[in-house]
Design a protein around this motif. Sequence first.
Motif, PDB file in Angstrom:
ATOM      1  N   GLU A 186      39.530  37.139  42.403  1.00  0.00           N
ATOM      2  CA  GLU A 186      39.990  37.057  43.795  1.00  0.00           C
ATOM      3  C   GLU A 186      41.459  36.676  43.887  1.00  0.00           C
ATOM      4  O   GLU A 186      42.213  37.260  44.685  1.00  0.00           O
ATOM      5  N   VAL A 187      41.881  35.714  43.089  1.00  0.00           N
ATOM      6  CA  VAL A 187      43.274  35.270  43.152  1.00  0.00           C
ATOM      7  C   VAL A 187      44.222  36.393  42.735  1.00  0.00           C
ATOM      8  O   VAL A 187      45.242  36.642  43.384  1.00  0.00           O
ATOM      9  N   GLY A 188      43.888  37.104  41.653  1.00  0.00           N
ATOM     10  CA  GLY A 188      44.737  38.198  41.202  1.00  0.00           C
ATOM     11  C   GLY A 188      44.866  39.290  42.247  1.00  0.00           C
ATOM     12  O   GLY A 188      45.966  39.787  42.527  1.00  0.00           O
ATOM     13  N   GLY A 189      43.742  39.662  42.849  1.00  0.00           N
ATOM     14  CA  GLY A 189      43.754  40.715  43.851  1.00  0.00           C
ATOM     15  C   GLY A 189      44.504  40.336  45.111  1.00  0.00           C
ATOM     16  O   GLY A 189      45.029  41.202  45.825  1.00  0.00           O
ATOM     17  N   THR A 190      44.570  39.050  45.393  1.00  0.00           N
ATOM     18  CA  THR A 190      45.258  38.575  46.595  1.00  0.00           C
ATOM     19  C   THR A 190      46.759  38.402  46.377  1.00  0.00           C
ATOM     20  O   THR A 190      47.579  38.899  47.146  1.00  0.00           O
ATOM     21  N   LEU A 191      47.129  37.723  45.293  1.00  0.00           N
ATOM     22  CA  LEU A 191      48.532  37.369  45.100  1.00  0.00           C
ATOM     23  C   LEU A 191      49.396  38.551  44.689  1.00  0.00           C
ATOM     24  O   LEU A 191      50.618  38.537  44.922  1.00  0.00           O
ATOM     25  N   GLY A 242      44.284  41.628  37.552  1.00  0.00           N
ATOM     26  CA  GLY A 242      45.552  40.946  37.390  1.00  0.00           C
ATOM     27  C   GLY A 242      46.671  41.944  37.226  1.00  0.00           C
ATOM     28  O   GLY A 242      47.166  42.528  38.197  1.00  0.00           O
ATOM     29  N   VAL A 243      47.053  42.191  35.970  1.00  0.00           N
ATOM     30  CA  VAL A 243      48.184  43.089  35.711  1.00  0.00           C
ATOM     31  C   VAL A 243      47.888  44.517  36.166  1.00  0.00           C
ATOM     32  O   VAL A 243      48.795  45.233  36.625  1.00  0.00           O
ATOM     33  N   GLY A 244      46.630  44.948  36.098  1.00  0.00           N
ATOM     34  CA  GLY A 244      46.291  46.307  36.526  1.00  0.00           C
ATOM     35  C   GLY A 244      46.581  46.528  37.998  1.00  0.00           C
ATOM     36  O   GLY A 244      47.262  47.493  38.383  1.00  0.00           O
ATOM     37  N   ASP A 245      46.058  45.650  38.829  1.00  0.00           N
ATOM     38  CA  ASP A 245      46.274  45.766  40.271  1.00  0.00           C
ATOM     39  C   ASP A 245      47.740  45.533  40.625  1.00  0.00           C
ATOM     40  O   ASP A 245      48.287  46.142  41.543  1.00  0.00           O
ATOM     41  N   LEU A 246      48.394  44.646  39.888  1.00  0.00           N
ATOM     42  CA  LEU A 246      49.804  44.358  40.132  1.00  0.00           C
ATOM     43  C   LEU A 246      50.656  45.611  39.920  1.00  0.00           C
ATOM     44  O   LEU A 246      51.511  45.954  40.752  1.00  0.00           O
TER      45      LEU A 246
END
Length: 347
Positions: A186-191, A242-246
Amino acid sequence: MEQVAVIGAGSFGTSLANVLADKGLQVDLYARREELVREINEQHTNRHYLPEVSIHPGVRASANLSDVLKGKKWVLIVTPSSAFRETLRAMRPHLDPEASVAHGTKGFDLETGQRMTQVMEDELPELDKSRFAVVSGPSHAEEVSQRIPTTVVVASRRQSTAEGFQDLLMTSYLRVYTNPDVIGTEVGGTLKNIIALGVGMCDGLGFGDNAKAALMTRGLTEISRLGVHLGASHLTFGGLSGVGDLIATCTSKHSRNWRAGYALGQGKPLDEVLEQMGMVVEGVRATKAAYQIAGEQGIDMPITKAIYHVLFEGLSPKAAVEELMTRRKVHEMEEVAEAVSLKWDLP
């Protein structure tokens, strides 16, 4: 035949409904506006959110939550974070007590700072919390709807819940992985939406690839720092959520957050940018929430802080970049150096 409810007829909710109907499942899609319900059911389109995409005739839209949720053992919620709590409260009387519920909402609750699964635990106390899950990863709805190969991750506290949604969503063009780290997912997808705003600003200012790469890399450090503090695994941020969505959100023409940041970098005011977008830009709310959380928890998040100052305090994007570039000197990987006692060979 499995029956699935999808709550939220925006771009990602509609694309997931299409995926499920493609598999021959019975899909009921909740949309608030009657005119959108009619468009989906009669014309099989959703022109505002997914122009030029044909919606599978197996998707049945309705503005009646009771009809959509009745008897459904599988529920996917894909609403903006601003409407998430209100939607759960409306859903509560109609949910099957044995339902498994996943969300694809990338944001924090602005009033409480809670992640979306924490909001679910608050608002759906009758349901087994181990049946909650989150779907995240680099998954632009436009590409999913065109059956372009995409990978996502489903995170849940219970393995069987994650694997249940994995089986439900997996197709030849949508590959689904599982992860027990709900917090990190959740944190990765949000930030990442915050960082995408910043990358868009850099592009709008005419900066090059060096600046973009630096912002994404240091942004990932910042995401990990807050996530680990909240209880996430550091390893999750090297994965899809994390890095993927970023990468996807910071570099894609489909990214609302990048487009909004680009417009800000060109000097347009926030109100005008949001009005022209016509759709939710989650990074704006995420910036406000993360700034508040970081301040309360004492977490160093300089990129988030700089973007907050641009969005809400009138700092120019160019001045924000200068602010970041002239910060105090630090070790590149402060937490890692501290944790494993990295030392220089020579002073």
